[in-house]
Write a protein that holds these residues in place. Sequence first.
Motif, short mmCIF file in Angstrom:
data_model
loop_
_atom_site.label_atom_id
_atom_site.label_comp_id
_atom_site.label_asym_id
_atom_site.label_seq_id
_atom_site.Cartn_x
_atom_site.Cartn_y
_atom_site.Cartn_z
N LEU A 117 9.35 -11.05 -7.67
CA LEU A 117 9.03 -9.64 -7.93
C LEU A 117 8.91 -9.42 -9.42
N ARG A 118 7.76 -8.89 -9.82
CA ARG A 118 7.55 -8.50 -11.22
C ARG A 118 7.49 -6.98 -11.27
N THR A 119 8.35 -6.41 -12.09
CA THR A 119 8.53 -4.96 -12.09
C THR A 119 8.40 -4.39 -13.49
N ARG A 120 7.57 -3.37 -13.62
CA ARG A 120 7.55 -2.57 -14.85
C ARG A 120 8.48 -1.38 -14.58
N ASP A 139 11.89 4.29 -12.66
CA ASP A 139 10.55 4.43 -12.09
C ASP A 139 9.92 3.03 -12.11
N ASP A 140 9.79 2.43 -10.91
CA ASP A 140 9.40 1.02 -10.80
C ASP A 140 8.00 0.85 -10.23
N THR A 141 7.17 0.08 -10.93
CA THR A 141 5.90 -0.38 -10.41
C THR A 141 6.05 -1.87 -10.15
N VAL A 142 5.92 -2.27 -8.88
CA VAL A 142 6.33 -3.60 -8.44
C VAL A 142 5.14 -4.38 -7.90
N THR A 143 5.08 -5.67 -8.26
CA THR A 143 4.15 -6.61 -7.63
C THR A 143 4.97 -7.77 -7.09
N GLU A 156 1.22 -14.41 -0.38
CA GLU A 156 0.95 -13.01 -0.05
C GLU A 156 1.36 -12.14 -1.24
N VAL A 157 0.45 -11.27 -1.67
CA VAL A 157 0.73 -10.40 -2.82
C VAL A 157 0.61 -8.95 -2.37
N ARG A 158 1.59 -8.14 -2.74
CA ARG A 158 1.53 -6.71 -2.46
C ARG A 158 2.16 -5.95 -3.62
N SER A 159 1.69 -4.71 -3.83
CA SER A 159 2.18 -3.88 -4.94
C SER A 159 2.53 -2.49 -4.42
N TRP A 160 3.49 -1.86 -5.06
CA TRP A 160 3.87 -0.50 -4.72
C TRP A 160 4.65 0.11 -5.88
N ARG A 161 4.91 1.41 -5.76
CA ARG A 161 5.70 2.13 -6.75
C ARG A 161 6.84 2.85 -6.04
N GLU A 162 8.01 2.83 -6.64
CA GLU A 162 9.15 3.55 -6.10
C GLU A 162 10.02 4.05 -7.23
N VAL A 163 10.86 5.02 -6.92
CA VAL A 163 11.81 5.58 -7.89
C VAL A 163 13.21 5.42 -7.32
N GLU A 164 14.13 4.96 -8.17
CA GLU A 164 15.54 4.83 -7.78
C GLU A 164 16.40 5.71 -8.67
N VAL A 165 17.40 6.32 -8.09
CA VAL A 165 18.43 7.03 -8.86
C VAL A 165 19.75 6.33 -8.59
N GLU A 166 20.39 5.82 -9.63
CA GLU A 166 21.65 5.10 -9.48
C GLU A 166 22.75 5.79 -10.27
N ALA A 193 15.41 -0.87 2.87
CA ALA A 193 16.75 -1.32 2.49
C ALA A 193 16.75 -1.90 1.09
N SER A 194 15.67 -2.59 0.72
CA SER A 194 15.59 -3.21 -0.60
C SER A 194 14.15 -3.58 -0.89
N LYS A 195 13.86 -3.84 -2.16
CA LYS A 195 12.51 -4.28 -2.53
C LYS A 195 12.16 -5.60 -1.85
N VAL A 196 13.11 -6.54 -1.85
CA VAL A 196 12.80 -7.86 -1.31
C VAL A 196 12.56 -7.79 0.20
N ALA A 197 13.29 -6.94 0.91
CA ALA A 197 13.06 -6.80 2.34
C ALA A 197 11.67 -6.24 2.61
N PHE A 198 11.22 -5.30 1.78
CA PHE A 198 9.87 -4.76 1.94
C PHE A 198 8.83 -5.82 1.63
N ALA A 199 9.05 -6.60 0.57
CA ALA A 199 8.11 -7.65 0.20
C ALA A 199 7.97 -8.68 1.31
N LEU A 200 9.05 -8.94 2.03
CA LEU A 200 9.07 -9.97 3.07
C LEU A 200 8.88 -9.39 4.48
#
Length: 208
Positions: A117-120, A139-143, A156-166, A193-200
């Motif tokens: 996962l590469r995240t800006r 504010d995460d932009t993920v590939t 397999e490559v996919r990209s999305w954007r999400e926002v987390e508040v911690e 549940a998580s970025k990695v679960a969505f990626a997989l």
Amino acid sequence: MVSEQLEIERKFDVDAAFVPPPLDGVPGVAAVDPPVTHELAAVYHDTADLRLVRGRVTLRRRTGGPDEGWHLKLPAGTARRELHLPLDRGLGTAPPELLEMVADLLQGERPAPVVVLRTRRVVTALRDASGRVLAELADDTVTATVAAGGQDEAPEVRSWREVEVELVDGDEPLLSAVGDALVAAGAQPSPRASKVAFALSSRLGGAG
């Protein structure tokens, strides 16, 4: 030596046009820091049948940002326990201290890289009147690049954007108030549940 923290956060799905709202009007928030950008690269490790992710566990080696290193995240009710070791504890192989924590799940299997996962990440700290950080907005932009499942398969490559508040030193009402402000601005609470679960998710039967 393994360090540990409790991660309490909420995730939101947003589109490319989403603009985070001003948050200095949220009750308890007196100041909002200027945003800071980090470029993150995380290699997630799991077994071939993804038994860690299926057990709501993530194991990664991440570079970039203030908390780079090895991270093991374990379920803890609605929160997650995050265990941390420095980068030099392992390059291609996860540190034994972390593997011991999930030995029951691994059942003798050795986890290997399954996704990158590469995240800006654009981080904004929310402070109270004394300057204490209550929470961080990321504010995460993920590939995500998922390793090929077979010799003839392409990654397999996919990209999305999400926002987390911690939460940092804030409380649950603050988390809810910030979440309400984000939803009012067009964000949607994320079911992931998580970025990695969505990626997989294609390998997990659509779960994520």
